[in-house]
Design an enzyme around this catalytic site. Structure first.
Site, PDB file in Angstrom:
ATOM      1  N   GLU A  36       3.328 -33.057  -9.560  1.00 10.54           N
ATOM      2  CA  GLU A  36       4.546 -33.813  -9.240  1.00 10.54           C
ATOM      3  C   GLU A  36       5.451 -33.001  -8.320  1.00 10.54           C
ATOM      4  OE1 GLU A  36       6.188 -36.345 -12.847  1.00 10.54           O
ATOM      5  OE2 GLU A  36       5.201 -34.496 -13.517  1.00 10.54           O
ATOM      6  N   GLU A 113      17.866  -0.510 -18.972  1.00  8.09           N
ATOM      7  CA  GLU A 113      17.077  -1.495 -18.216  1.00  8.09           C
ATOM      8  C   GLU A 113      15.722  -0.918 -17.834  1.00  8.09           C
ATOM      9  OE1 GLU A 113      19.383  -2.236 -14.722  1.00  8.09           O
ATOM     10  OE2 GLU A 113      21.204  -2.595 -15.877  1.00  8.09           O
ATOM     11  N   LYS A 115      12.987   0.229 -15.190  1.00 10.90           N
ATOM     12  CA  LYS A 115      13.037   0.746 -13.809  1.00 10.90           C
ATOM     13  C   LYS A 115      11.821   0.177 -13.066  1.00 10.90           C
ATOM     14  CE  LYS A 115      13.731   4.873 -11.025  1.00 10.90           C
ATOM     15  NZ  LYS A 115      12.863   4.434  -9.953  1.00 10.90           N
ATOM     16  N   ASP A 117       9.117  -0.643 -10.387  1.00 10.84           N
ATOM     17  CA  ASP A 117       8.477   0.202  -9.387  1.00 10.84           C
ATOM     18  C   ASP A 117       8.159  -0.651  -8.160  1.00 10.84           C
ATOM     19  OD1 ASP A 117       7.393   2.339  -8.183  1.00 10.84           O
ATOM     20  OD2 ASP A 117       5.573   2.431  -9.399  1.00 10.84           O
ATOM     21  N   ARG A 136      16.342  -1.219   1.763  1.00  8.11           N
ATOM     22  CA  ARG A 136      17.208  -0.058   1.550  1.00  8.11           C
ATOM     23  C   ARG A 136      17.311   0.800   2.807  1.00  8.11           C
ATOM     24  NH1 ARG A 136      17.078   5.237  -0.055  1.00  8.11           N
ATOM     25  NH2 ARG A 136      18.898   5.819  -1.252  1.00  8.11           N
ATOM     26  N   GLU A 172      15.091  -5.500  -7.122  1.00 11.20           N
ATOM     27  CA  GLU A 172      13.835  -4.861  -6.729  1.00 11.20           C
ATOM     28  C   GLU A 172      12.809  -5.944  -6.417  1.00 11.20           C
ATOM     29  OE1 GLU A 172      14.262  -1.614  -6.812  1.00 11.20           O
ATOM     30  OE2 GLU A 172      12.313  -0.622  -6.978  1.00 11.20           O
ATOM     31  N   TYR A 224      19.398  -6.363 -10.567  1.00  7.30           N
ATOM     32  CA  TYR A 224      19.953  -5.458 -11.575  1.00  7.30           C
ATOM     33  C   TYR A 224      21.339  -4.925 -11.244  1.00  7.30           C
ATOM     34  CZ  TYR A 224      17.384  -2.398  -8.334  1.00  7.30           C
ATOM     35  OH  TYR A 224      16.867  -1.788  -7.227  1.00  7.30           O
ATOM     36  N   LYS A 313      12.163   8.931 -16.018  1.00  6.28           N
ATOM     37  CA  LYS A 313      10.836   8.604 -15.473  1.00  6.28           C
ATOM     38  C   LYS A 313       9.745   8.853 -16.510  1.00  6.28           C
ATOM     39  CE  LYS A 313      10.175   8.590 -11.221  1.00  6.28           C
ATOM     40  NZ  LYS A 313      10.425   8.270  -9.869  1.00  6.28           N
ATOM     41  N   CYS A 407     -29.309   6.121   3.467  1.00  8.90           N
ATOM     42  CA  CYS A 407     -28.572   4.947   2.995  1.00  8.90           C
ATOM     43  C   CYS A 407     -29.180   4.462   1.677  1.00  8.90           C
ATOM     44  CB  CYS A 407     -28.641   3.840   4.040  1.00  8.90           C
ATOM     45  SG  CYS A 407     -27.951   2.290   3.444  1.00  8.90           S
ATOM     46  N   CYS A 410     -30.869   0.793   2.483  1.00  8.54           N
ATOM     47  CA  CYS A 410     -32.001   0.543   3.381  1.00  8.54           C
ATOM     48  C   CYS A 410     -32.805   1.805   3.677  1.00  8.54           C
ATOM     49  CB  CYS A 410     -31.521  -0.096   4.677  1.00  8.54           C
ATOM     50  SG  CYS A 410     -30.643   1.058   5.742  1.00  8.54           S
ATOM     51  N   CYS A 425     -24.204   4.501   7.648  1.00  6.75           N
ATOM     52  CA  CYS A 425     -25.571   4.035   7.801  1.00  6.75           C
ATOM     53  C   CYS A 425     -25.636   3.396   9.189  1.00  6.75           C
ATOM     54  CB  CYS A 425     -25.892   2.995   6.724  1.00  6.75           C
ATOM     55  SG  CYS A 425     -27.379   2.069   7.119  1.00  6.75           S
ATOM     56  N   CYS A 430     -28.874  -3.432   7.821  1.00  3.19           N
ATOM     57  CA  CYS A 430     -28.841  -3.027   6.411  1.00  3.19           C
ATOM     58  C   CYS A 430     -28.173  -4.161   5.595  1.00  3.19           C
ATOM     59  CB  CYS A 430     -28.037  -1.727   6.344  1.00  3.19           C
ATOM     60  SG  CYS A 430     -27.736  -1.146   4.705  1.00  3.19           S
TER      61      CYS A 430
HETATM   62  S1  IVH Z   1      20.349   0.561 -10.071  1.00  2.62           S
HETATM   63  C1  IVH Z   1      23.629   2.430  -7.720  1.00  2.62           C
HETATM   64  N1  IVH Z   1      18.565  -0.452 -11.685  1.00  2.62           N
HETATM   65  O1  IVH Z   1      15.184   2.784  -8.509  1.00  2.62           O
HETATM   66  C2  IVH Z   1      22.534   2.003  -8.589  1.00  2.62           C
HETATM   67  N2  IVH Z   1      17.799   0.666  -9.740  1.00  2.62           N
HETATM   68  O2  IVH Z   1      15.258   5.644  -8.005  1.00  2.62           O
HETATM   69  C3  IVH Z   1      21.412   1.523  -7.828  1.00  2.62           C
HETATM   70  N3  IVH Z   1      15.362   0.645  -9.478  1.00  2.62           N
HETATM   71  O3  IVH Z   1      16.819   2.653  -5.400  1.00  2.62           O
HETATM   72  C4  IVH Z   1      20.184   1.277  -8.506  1.00  2.62           C
HETATM   73  N4  IVH Z   1      14.917  -0.501 -11.288  1.00  2.62           N
HETATM   74  O4  IVH Z   1      15.187   0.734  -6.032  1.00  2.62           O
HETATM   75  C5  IVH Z   1      18.781   0.226 -10.549  1.00  2.62           C
HETATM   76  N5  IVH Z   1      17.107  -1.438 -13.179  1.00  2.62           N
HETATM   77  C6  IVH Z   1      17.315  -0.765 -12.056  1.00  2.62           C
HETATM   78  C7  IVH Z   1      16.251  -0.339 -11.229  1.00  2.62           C
HETATM   79  C8  IVH Z   1      16.539   0.389 -10.081  1.00  2.62           C
HETATM   80  C9  IVH Z   1      14.395   0.091 -10.219  1.00  2.62           C
HETATM   81  C10 IVH Z   1      15.083   1.420  -8.255  1.00  2.62           C
HETATM   82  C11 IVH Z   1      16.007   1.135  -7.097  1.00  2.62           C
HETATM   83  C12 IVH Z   1      16.640   2.470  -6.775  1.00  2.62           C
HETATM   84  C13 IVH Z   1      15.625   3.418  -7.336  1.00  2.62           C
HETATM   85  C14 IVH Z   1      16.239   4.766  -7.634  1.00  2.62           C
END
Ligand code: IVH
Length: 712
Positions: A36, A113, A115, A117, A136, A172, A224, A313, A407, A410, A425, A430
């Site tokens: 739909e 929160e 983080k 990647d 950024r 992000e 975030y 981290k 190879c 072959c 090869c 092949c």
């Molecule tokens: S806050 C001034 N919150 O981590 C505060 N950053 O290593 C700005 N990132 O450049 C960032 N999760 O790209 C914030 N929950 C989160 C995040 C976060 C991932 C990244 C962001 C930042 C980098 C710093």
């Protein structure tokens, strides 16, 4: 339907579809079926096509992409994009909390929160409409990637509710594992290098020129952080602002927690260190933020990062396991890749059985022996990598891993090219190379004969029906219908699972293939050239070459010097092309494909293409030009653009003539709108010769060195 009815219907459909988008992607509670939804989207697209004056840049149809960004413009951030200080241990976190408590008054709450990647993005909204998305960059200036970001379903294009008139959301952009795996599978088929992890893949995707391809790759976004002047007058806490943003349509994680003690914070950290393996996207840690804006303000920031936030981290997981054996795989260009078979071991949520060994140098570097205990990590949590050998555990008499000289498919003797670590090869016949070339030929970005995917090439090759790409065009319904074969199912590591799957050509499949083959005969020359699978000739190179050599006969005659003279085509590419056409077997293949009806001549641009050049673009002309201003405006319309009379953030270009008003220039600059000269405009619409003629006659504005010039 009259014009007014169309306008109303477009508005209603847009509103409804955006709501369904929100229900589906943000709330995960769809209220209509995909079918739909697609029907309504199609209806909207049809109406917008018939009434382009009502096509809004924030229409839900914009999410499918189509816009091309030739060059990403660098723009200044209104607020610098800071990064976060990192921490790796409980002690680091304890120290951080102590420091915060010492420098603030009253109780402190922390918003904990995930983080993400991925890549940070700044999303700018004006009157509830997404006007710009900027990467950024160096924190002060980033790239404008708006066209690409608009395709991300979780980025709201239009907001609802009591949003402020101007603000920025920071978040992000991530590539979910599902999208990442699919993308890498497609790249395997194309013979392209794989992305090492979802972050790199997301970064590569955001910088694609074709937003349709961005849409296809399915990125995701989590926000975030909010930024605007007077933010703390509106909200007392960071958490409160995020909850408001969620109501307006932003994708805000449910996995936020307000913590008041080190214990609570560590419960959150420990939980996610384990639970992250069940998330559909990658996170590499946890972020702690002081929740109160008043306290944040009192704490302040350094030039690099805020003092009120810190990232914790996670450690990259690593594990030891046994190197049992080494396989040598043959790629479509004949490259031999050594792959380690490992004793199965659990790592970051999945069982790892294989790891790439890259090339001979890599094996030498670690002095690998069979039976060695090796340490394996996941690069960016995905692709297993060997990062070390535990020499203490090496068994006496262990045999070194020796790179094969022949190879594995072959038996041909391998060759090495000067300056390269890889072995090849040399036998173009092949079988894995042949199958690889055919798979590349049918792939989506090449001839797009996807109905031949999923094991069918294997079957047709094994049955002796095809031995090169030209044989595909000898396939008929009668030859295909009824073919069946059991083929082995491979696991995510490419190892046979012992199970098989039946591939069969039923009526519909056979017909689809025949139809797709027929349709592929109108695929343009540049894609056919890419489909031929010439080493080093990817999609972009193929396009560049076709822009210079309009047909295959001219290209087949071109020398290495001729080819290297093309801008961006270096000697390596030029030599690959020459090498390919110096092989009579390849020339014969091209002739058979030409006889089958494939396109080997560049198509003349369709007349209607003219109207597409500036489609969806708003331009404003200001100042005196070498032609009448109205004539210039007519040209804008003729090429599909819209003339606007006042500059706003929605204006795409200002075409500046002599004596352009200083106020207008100031406004355009403050909004970051490109100011182009009359000649830039002619180049944009592809009538540069006309512009040059004009210059030769001593008319028109002088040549511009404006970097915006290459926007189109
Ligand atoms: S806050 C001034 N919150 O981590 C505060 N950053 O290593 C700005 N990132 O450049 C960032 N999760 O790209 C914030 N929950 C989160 C995040 C976060 C991932 C990244 C962001 C930042 C980098 C710093």
């Amino acid at each position: 339907m009259n014009k007014e009815e169309a306008r109303l219907r477009i508005a209603a459909l847009s509103e409804e579809l955006e709501q369904h988008n929100y229900n589906y992607y943000i709330l995960a509670k769809p209220t209509i079926s995909d079918y739909e939804f697609d029907m309504k989207l199609e209806e909207l697209a049809r109406l917008e096509q018939a009434y382009p004056e009502y096509l809004s840049p924030s229409s839900p149809t914009q999410r499918v992409g189509g816009g091309i960004t030739k060059e990403f413009q660098s723009v200044a951030h209104r607020y610098p994009m800071l990064s976060l200080a990192n921490s790796y241990s409980k002690e680091d976190i304890e120290e951080f909390i102590e420091r915060i408590k010492k420098n603030t008054e009253g109780e402190v709450e922390f918003c904990c929160e995930l983080k993400y990647d991925g890549l940070s993005i700044s999303l700018q909204y004006e009157d509830g409409v997404l006007v710009r998305a900027v990467t950024r960059g160096d924190g002060v200036q980033g790239d404008d990637v708006t066209t690409n970001v608009k395709t991300i379903r979780t980025v709201p294009l239009k907001l609802h509710g009591d949003f402020p008139p101007f603000f920025e959301m920071r978040g992000e952009i991530v590539m979910p594992f599902e999208s990442f795996d699919r993308l890498n599978e497609e790249r395997v088929a194309l013979g392209d290098d794989l992305f090492a992890n979802p972050r790199n893949a997301a970064a590569g995707t955001l910088k694609l020129q074709d937003s349709r391809e961005v849409a296809h790759r399915r990125l995701d976004n989590y926000c975030y952080y909010m930024m605007m002047d007077g933010l703390e007058a509106r909200y007392q806490t960071h958490y409160e602002s995020l909850m408001a943003a969620r109501r307006w349509g932003f994708n805000i994680s449910n996995d936020l927690r307000i913590c008041r003690s080190v214990e609570e914070i560590f419960d959150f950290i420990n939980y996610w260190d384990e639970a992250r393996h069940r998330l559909p996207f990658a996170i590499d840690g946890i972020v702690l933020k002081v929740n109160s804006y008043a306290q944040q303000k009192a704490l302040g920031s350094t030039a690099k990062s805020p003092k009120w936030a810190i990232a914790y981290k996670f450690k990259a997981e690593e594990v030891e396991t046994e190197l049992q054996s080494v396989d040598f795989q043959v790629g479509r260009h004949g490259t031999i890749t050594p792959v380690a078979n490992l004793a199965p071991v659990l790592l970051a949520g999945t069982t790892v059985k294989r790891a790439t060994l890259n090339n001979e140098d890599f094996i030498r570097q670690f002095d690998l022996h069979y039976g060695d205990t090796v340490t394996v990590v996941k690069g960016g949590e995905i692709i297993p990598k060997i990062i070390g050998v535990n020499f203490d555990k090496r068994q006496p008499g262990a045999q070194p891993v020796v790179f094969t000289q022949v190879c594995p498919a072959c038996g041909a003797e391998l060759i090495q090219r000067e300056g390269e670590a890889a072995w090849y090869c040399p036998n173009a016949l092949c079988p894995p190379q042949i199958k690889g070339r055919i798979e590349h030929f049918i792939s989506r970005k090449a001839m797009n004969i996807e109905s031949l995917g999923e094991g069918k090439i294997e079957l047709l090759y094994d049955e002796g029906l095809i031995k090169d790409v030209a044989d595909l065009y000898t396939l008929t319904y009668n030859r295909l219908f009824g073919l069946t074969k059991e083929i082995p199912i491979l696991d995510e590591n490419g190892i046979e699972t012992g199970k098989t799957r039946k591939v069969s050509f039923k009526e519909k499949t056979a017909q689809n293939i025949v139809d797709a083959l027929e349709k592929s005969k109108s695929v343009p020359f540049e894609r056919v050239l890419f489909a031929l699978g010439i080493r080093n000739v990817g999609e972009v190179v193929a396009k560049t070459i076709v822009a210079e050599y309009h047909d295959i006969d001219a290209l087949m005659k071109a020398s290495v010097e001729d080819l290297s003279a093309i801008n961006t085509v270096g000697e390596t590419i030029a030599m690959s092309i020459r090498h390919f056409f110096d092989n009579p077997a390849n020339v014969a293949l091209v002739e058979r494909l030409r006889a089958a009806g494939l396109q080997f001549v560049k198509a003349a641009p369709a007349v209607s293409d003219k109207a597409q050049v500036l489609a969806g673009k708003s331009l404003i002309v200001s100042g005196k030009f070498s032609i009448e201003r109205d004539a210039l405006k007519r040209m804008i319309e003729e090429y599909g653009g819209k003339n606007v009379s006042s500059i706003s953030s929605k204006t795409d270009y200002v075409v500046a003539g002599d004596n352009m008003g200083p106020e207008k220039r100031k406004k355009a600059e403050s909004l970051g709108i490109p100011i182009i000269t009359e000649d830039d405009f002619y180049r944009m619409i592809g009538t540069a010769e006309e512009a040059n003629d004009r210059n030769d006659n001593g008319e028109g504005s002088p040549d511009s060195t404006d970097p915006q010039l290459s926007l189109f």
